[in-house]
Structures are given as structure tokens and as C-alpha cells.
Design an enzyme around this catalytic site. Sequence first.
Site, short mmCIF file in Angstrom:
data_model
loop_
_atom_site.label_atom_id
_atom_site.label_comp_id
_atom_site.label_asym_id
_atom_site.label_seq_id
_atom_site.Cartn_x
_atom_site.Cartn_y
_atom_site.Cartn_z
N GLU A 103 0.83 -1.21 0.00
CA GLU A 103 0.00 0.00 0.00
C GLU A 103 0.87 1.26 0.00
OE1 GLU A 103 -4.18 -1.33 1.93
OE2 GLU A 103 -2.66 -0.72 3.38
N GLU A 145 -6.67 -7.37 -0.97
CA GLU A 145 -7.19 -7.33 0.40
C GLU A 145 -8.68 -6.99 0.33
OE1 GLU A 145 -5.05 -4.91 3.17
OE2 GLU A 145 -3.09 -5.76 2.66
#
Length: 607
Positions: free
Chosen positions: A182, A257
Site C-alpha cells: 500500500e 485485500e
Amino acid sequence: MRLQVSRFGLILFFVCLLMKAEGQTHKFELGDSAFLLDGKPFQLISGEMHYPRIPREAWRARMKMARAMGLNTIGTYVFWNVHEPEKGVFDFSGNNDIKAFVQMAQEEGLWVTLRPSPYVCAEWEFGGYPYWLQNEKGLVVRSKEPGYLHEYEQYIHELGRQLSPLLVEHGGNILMVQIENEYGSYGSDKEYLEINRKFFTEAGFDGLLYTCDPAPDINKGHLPGLLPAINGVDEPEIVRRKIRENHDGKGPFYIAEWYPAWFDWWGAPHHTVPAAGYAGRLDTVLGAGISINMYMFHGGTTRGFMNGSNYKGNTPFEPQTSSYDYDAPLDEAGNATPKFMAFRRAIEKHLPAGVRLPEVPKAKPSMGLPVVRLTEAGGLFQDLPGAVRADGPLTFEDLHQDYGFVLYRSRVAGGRRGVLRVGSVRDYALVYIDGKRVGMIDRRLGQDSLVVDLPAGEVRLDILVENMGRIDFGRYLLENKKGILGDVRFDGVELKGWEHFGLPMKSVGRGMGAADVPGDQPVLRRGHWRLSQVADTYLDMRRWGKGVVWVNGHNLGRYWSIGPQQTVYLPAEWLKKGDNEVVVLELIKTGQQELRGVDKPILDILQ
């Protein structure tokens, strides 16, 4: 085409379950709209679980549950601070044996997506970074700073020696490997990402690499040429559009995710996410032929002192609980929940005709415990290590201490009342005057001072500081030292001449006797009980205050009466027939001497 992708992927899933062909090489690559395994479309139906959060003795059972829900792949982060706890000292043994974890998954017919990053977030201490990086002069994590890149490169090469032979191209079961994590939520330096890619390939990770980012940040966090996976989105058209925009108009389409659940932190309500709202979404994603990794499939427990914390500067400091139950499909003990069954039904709808999932293993037995008397005790301040002396307070990092507690001691002239102000306590402090507790300072509440009355004469001032978990997300990763970071003043006058006693609590049990501990100083209490059979249990800490529990030498994690977590999970795998030992470090309710076990967790009570 979408139905064909889904069907081919599930057929290959069951072929690989039957095959379990250790040593057989495969080719895993990107197609325009789907992953290709040996040239055929393959759909990842994956769930995240982390090897340090599960007793090694239970890894295989959790993997069997993954298969029973319909998963063909498991995802896991790799935790730098677990594997290099001190600079140049590597540990891949016991619960840290990531190689054995991956190989066991192959034995169970599961593929693996590997996420070494090395930054992981994961509600984990310092986002997975080892504490000692902060002692390297000028080092800046997640940057091109040379000191950071040097340590990062050393680590990733060590990891490559462990895991690169297990890539699918080399006969293993690791399908692909994620670089960074991320990153688009943190920065946008493509040159830095390219260095990441170079480190991974030079370390032997020469297969398929990818990045993952939330939808708003995907353009900042992906590296051209690598697959840009997406987090937190499950609308098929948005998934396709965002990935195509950043991948030359192509797929495959991977939700790295997917959040059908959430985590907890101390002092906030327990988080639950109803299965009914997410089973249909899973059905839609699978029907669209999109690959998915649910975070988490099984959370487990963040044992020891490895929980992380959230802090954004304008919000309260939020240390996370030891229970990482996460309201996941598989609960903290590894049992199927209603969410597990709902997701299994959603996956079953997409199975080829005649294919059946394995039976769901029965829930593990659990038990209560009769009252355990903790008959031995020792004061935490009675058996202190040698002191480190300095004019002003030193941090944990100054003392080369990773986790646990530090006792700060100084002397001050008494016979007066005034404000004791402690500069930047990180994170929780108990204050004592001549051995008597006079107050506490809690970073969560923005506290930094208290009013105290000093008796006449020279007074001993003790401040016990607990590291409640370094920040794991955002720019405050760069401000993560622990202890007392500023000066300490009484009535505006700086106090000098400090002794520091490091209490990392790596071993406990010394200095205990039958006598009780006077006063209200923190106490270690030990008890024994015998078992004729073992089963999971949950230590009920509702009558206790705040502290840490060890059973048979295993640090089970923290408890804190403020909740929402009120029990500490004790897995059957760490109990013994015959004699068992429990040690409790209690900071607040120091007269407590009895411990009970219950057969169900209590994760949803705030006090």
C-alpha cells in the site's frame, strides 16, 4: 468468458489439491483478463493468515480449514522484526519458520501468495520493521536513504535464501510475491519502487511480482510493468477499471485485500461485520471471474509485545488488542464461524458439477478451568537489573531495548505539592513516590502530567513506562521511539540524574517466593495446576487490571480491563497433561491472586 475463467480456475484448484506435487515446476503468468497457470485460466480464491499469530503446532489444522471453506491459496505477510530481531541476527526457527509454513501449505494442496514487503502494516509492531532501525544514524524507512536501503537489501537477500526455492517456477507453491505494501497511501516515488523490484529479483524472487493499493492510491503505488492489485473494493466494474487504467488496459483482476471483517484496539467497541452483507459480494466477485484474497481468513493472536498502534496526529493513539480474532471466518481458536459457512456456500455455488469441498472439521473442544491460585509472588521492582545512568531520560532505543517496560528513577526534594510533567510518554506510565503509586499517564488520553504531594525529605520518584506497540501506518512511522522522549519537570524545574532499568520481560519467574508483595507496586504472580486432558481455554481477566500472561513459557499477550478484550486465548497446543505453570504480570490490581478459565472468548465488553 467470465464463467469460463471461474470454472477453469476451480477445476485447476481441485487438480492441485489432488496432485500435491512437491518438486513439480509450473508456470504462473499474467493473461489479459485472468491469471494463467500452465497456460490455463486460474482464479485465486485466497485467504490471509499469518504464521506468527498461530501456534506452529496448529498451522496444518488451519490450512485444512482453509481448504474446507473452498480456498485454493493462502496469503501471508513476512515480518522483518520477527526474523531479524537484532541487527544481523536472523531467526527462522519455531514459530518463525516461514519456510516450513509454506512447505506445509504445499503438502495440504494450497498455493501461497507471499508478502515480504518489508513494510507490512498488519496491526503489527512498527508495521513489521525491527526497532533497531531507529538506532541507525539518519535512517528513514520507506525511502531511498542509503542506510535504509542497505539494511533492507541485507534482509531481503536472507529471506530469498529461505524462500526463493519455493517459487512455483522452481517446484514450490509460491505463485507470486508482493513488493512494498500500500505504498500509494504513503508516497509516489517510482524510483524507490523500482529499487524494491531490483532487490527482490536479485534476492532470487524471479517469478511474478505485484503491488497492492487502495483504489484511490493505486496510480501512486503501482510500478509500471508489475500487476497493480487493488484493496478494499469488490464492485467488479470498479476493480476492472482501476486495474486497467494502471496496467495498459489489461488484467488480470485481483483484489489483494478484501475486508469482510475488522480489528480491535483498546478502549473501543469490538468490531463485527455481518456475514450477510458480504457473502453476496463474494458470490458476485467469484461469478465475475475476479481473483480475491480475504483479509483476514483467520486472524489468530498477536502474542508477546508485537501488536501495533494507530496514530494520525489529530486522532487518539490507538494500541491494538492482543486478540486478532478480527471477526474473521475462522475465529481466534481456528473454529468455523457462521461467516465461514456463509462464505463456503458462496464458493460452492461456483464449483464445477460433481465437485465437492472437504467436510468442515469439527470445532476444537474447549474447557473452563477451576480456580488457579497464584501462590508465589515477586515485586517487579525487587529484582532489578543493573542501572544505566544519564542526566536526562533515555528512550528504549537509547537503551537498545525493543519491547516491554523501562523503569525510570530519580530523586527530588520533598515536602511540597506540585505538578509533575513528563514530556511525551510513550505510551503508558505508572508513577510512584517512595514505592507508592500516585497516578498514571496514558498517551491514549493525551495525558502528560499529574498533581502529586511529596513527603518531607528526599523522595524517590519512579516512572514505569510500557511500550504499548509502535505505530504501524502513516507518516508517524518516522516518529516511533518509545519511553520518555522529553524532560521531566516538577513545578517547572527539570529533574536530573536518572537511573534506567530495562525490563524487556523476555523471561519471567526469577525472584518469586511464597511471601506476598507489600504495597501497590507491579507484581509477578505464579501458579500451577494439573490437567488430565488438554483443550483450548480462555483466561478470564475481568477481575484483573492490566498486564501480561505467560503459560508454560509462552507469552500469550496483553490484557487490560478497559476492554473490549477480556479474555486471553490459551491454545490446547501449549498446555500439557500434568503440571502447567502460569505467570501473570499485574500492574494495577496487585492484590489479585486467583485466575479462572472459561470455555468461550469474551471480546466485547468495555469497562
